[in-house]
Scaffold this motif. Structure first.
Motif, PDB file in Angstrom:
ATOM      1  N   ILE A 129      -0.069 -24.164 -61.165  1.00  0.00           N
ATOM      2  CA  ILE A 129       0.590 -25.453 -61.374  1.00  0.00           C
ATOM      3  C   ILE A 129       1.656 -25.594 -60.298  1.00  0.00           C
ATOM      4  O   ILE A 129       2.606 -24.802 -60.251  1.00  0.00           O
ATOM      5  N   VAL A 130       1.487 -26.581 -59.438  1.00  0.00           N
ATOM      6  CA  VAL A 130       2.411 -26.787 -58.320  1.00  0.00           C
ATOM      7  C   VAL A 130       3.424 -27.852 -58.722  1.00  0.00           C
ATOM      8  O   VAL A 130       3.059 -28.933 -59.187  1.00  0.00           O
ATOM      9  N   SER A 131       4.697 -27.535 -58.541  1.00  0.00           N
ATOM     10  CA  SER A 131       5.757 -28.429 -59.015  1.00  0.00           C
ATOM     11  C   SER A 131       6.891 -28.502 -58.011  1.00  0.00           C
ATOM     12  O   SER A 131       7.246 -27.498 -57.379  1.00  0.00           O
TER      13      SER A 131
ATOM     14  N   ILE B 127       5.960 -30.153 -70.012  1.00  0.00           N
ATOM     15  CA  ILE B 127       5.049 -30.998 -70.801  1.00  0.00           C
ATOM     16  C   ILE B 127       3.619 -30.475 -70.673  1.00  0.00           C
ATOM     17  O   ILE B 127       2.885 -30.354 -71.669  1.00  0.00           O
ATOM     18  N   VAL B 128       3.229 -30.149 -69.460  1.00  0.00           N
ATOM     19  CA  VAL B 128       1.872 -29.669 -69.205  1.00  0.00           C
ATOM     20  C   VAL B 128       1.638 -28.318 -69.881  1.00  0.00           C
ATOM     21  O   VAL B 128       0.585 -28.089 -70.497  1.00  0.00           O
ATOM     22  N   LEU B 129       2.598 -27.411 -69.782  1.00  0.00           N
ATOM     23  CA  LEU B 129       2.437 -26.096 -70.410  1.00  0.00           C
ATOM     24  C   LEU B 129       2.248 -26.228 -71.920  1.00  0.00           C
ATOM     25  O   LEU B 129       1.398 -25.550 -72.515  1.00  0.00           O
TER      26      LEU B 129
ATOM     27  N   PHE C 153       1.702 -32.073 -61.962  1.00  0.00           N
ATOM     28  CA  PHE C 153       2.027 -33.207 -62.824  1.00  0.00           C
ATOM     29  C   PHE C 153       2.242 -34.463 -61.984  1.00  0.00           C
ATOM     30  O   PHE C 153       1.879 -35.562 -62.384  1.00  0.00           O
ATOM     31  N   LYS C 154       2.857 -34.314 -60.810  1.00  0.00           N
ATOM     32  CA  LYS C 154       3.080 -35.417 -59.895  1.00  0.00           C
ATOM     33  C   LYS C 154       2.482 -35.067 -58.529  1.00  0.00           C
ATOM     34  O   LYS C 154       2.265 -33.901 -58.216  1.00  0.00           O
ATOM     35  N   GLY C 155       2.240 -36.114 -57.737  1.00  0.00           N
ATOM     36  CA  GLY C 155       1.681 -35.896 -56.411  1.00  0.00           C
ATOM     37  C   GLY C 155       2.762 -35.575 -55.388  1.00  0.00           C
ATOM     38  O   GLY C 155       3.956 -35.549 -55.695  1.00  0.00           O
ATOM     39  N   GLY C 156       2.327 -35.296 -54.164  1.00  0.00           N
ATOM     40  CA  GLY C 156       3.268 -35.062 -53.075  1.00  0.00           C
ATOM     41  C   GLY C 156       3.903 -33.695 -53.053  1.00  0.00           C
ATOM     42  O   GLY C 156       4.910 -33.491 -52.369  1.00  0.00           O
TER      43      GLY C 156
END
Length: 364
Positions: free
Chosen positions: A202-204, A216-218, A9-12
């Motif tokens: 999904i990396v978080s 949100i993505v799920l 969902f976000k970078g880094g």
């Protein structure tokens, strides 16, 4: 050919780093791996030194940005000049990763242009138009879905030229296709998840922005696949198998990290139970492990922060295999040497034996 997507969902959070290392491990195991760098606006893999062409291999003349642009033009502007679509197979090139080993890694770069050249703003505008075109109706499906379905079929059936030192040139079919998806909610990522991949990592991170973004993505994936199932526009025979990975994990604040992971695990369990995602009978299957050996913490896939990655490029499994992060990445990568069905059955059996599925039924 097994298709695995990598999303954040976000970078880094180390998504592209995870793609590189899993590709390395699979190639080291003798597999032939293709990678699509679909992060068109921030193509980390395309710019990674580790993905330089193998000796004797030329860099392609066309990238995925041009491919999508011409593919959409050929359908939305009938008869337009210069809209001949390049062959997706010719965009791939053999990288120098494990050049002396039996396995191999091929990359389809996001672009063949330097990302910060003078035409970047213009290219970004063209990319935005391509995203818009992906949503246009194309028969019973959207145009983007049709393009990805064609790509997947073409790549799976094709032979790729393979060059190895002191051996005659030959051709191979890909065993795996890894897809590095664009960060955030986008037409490109949504479409790829819907039709291109059968498994998704999904990396978080562990902060609130990342965790809320994960949920949100799920929920967005659930709506997307439900819509496709209702319209019967895809031929998905198995549930989309989703594995959450948490990265980077700090090397301090252990109590707070463990508390956060336990809370996330409980939320994921409840969401999966509500949507029937634990048994493999729904449109998705969330690959949630049980608890670690001490039965105190959920055994979620995690990757600790590695200082080397802050100042160096490279594949951590190759350059720093003794680090904690490398060992954690290797544990994740080994899951993909098992068949997806076998690993899914292992997860489900473990959840049943530990009484987790029964405990959720009691909540009802």
């Amino acid at each position: 050919m097994r298709c695995i997507g990598f999303y954040s969902f976000k970078g880094g959070v180390g998504r592209s780093n995870l793609v590189m290392n899993i590709a390395y491990h699979l190639a080291q195991s003798g597999r032939h791996v293709g990678i699509l760098d679909l992060d068109l606006e921030a193509p980390g893999l395309t710019m990674a030194p580790s993905f330089a062409p193998a000796q004797g291999v030329s860099y392609p003349d066309t990238g995925l940005d041009d491919y999508f642009k011409k593919a959409t033009e050929s359908q939305t502007n009938k008869g337009k000049k210069n809209s001949e679509v390049p062959d997706i197979v010719e965009i791939f090139y053999q990288t120098g990763i494990l050049h002396d080993w039996s396995g191999s890694v091929f990359l389809a770069p996001a672009s063949v242009k330097p990302i910060l050249d003078t035409g970047f703003a213009e290219d970004k505008e063209k990319t935005a138009k391509t995203y818009d075109a992906f949503l246009q109706e194309f028969g019973k499906v959207r145009l983007g879905e049709a393009i990805f379905m064609y790509m997947k079929d073409r790549i799976a059936k094709s032979e790729f030229p393979l060059i190895k030192p002191d051996k005659p040139e030959t051709t191979v079919k890909l065993d795996y296709l890894l897809v590095d998806l664009r960060t955030g909610l986008s037409e490109l990522a949504d479409t790829a998840i819907g039709v291109l991949v059968s498994e998704l990592m999904i990396v978080s991170g562990l902060n609130t922005q990342n965790i809320e973004g994960l949920f949100i993505v799920l929920n967005a994936i659930d709506r997307l696949l439900s819509e496709q199932a209702d319209k019967k526009t895809t031929k998905r025979k198995e549930p989309l198998r989703i594995t959450p990975v948490f990265s980077p994990i700090p090397n301090a604040e252990l109590d707070r990290v463990n508390k956060r992971l336990t809370g996330i695990y409980d939320r994921l369990l409840k969401l999966s139970h509500k949507k029937n995602w634990l048994t493999g009978e729904g449109i998705c299957q969330l690959m949630l492990p049980s608890f670690s050996s001490d039965k105190a913490l959920p055994d979620l896939p995690i990757i600790h922060y590695c200082d080397y990655l802050g100042v160096e490029d490279g594949i951590i499994l190759e350059k720093y295999p003794s680090t904690l992060a490398a060992k954690e990445i290797l544990s994740i990568a080994r899951r993909f040497t098992k068949s997806p069905e076998d690993y899914a059955n292992e997860i489900q059996t473990e959840l049943k034996e530990k009484g987790i599925i029964d405990s959720l039924k009691e909540i009802d």
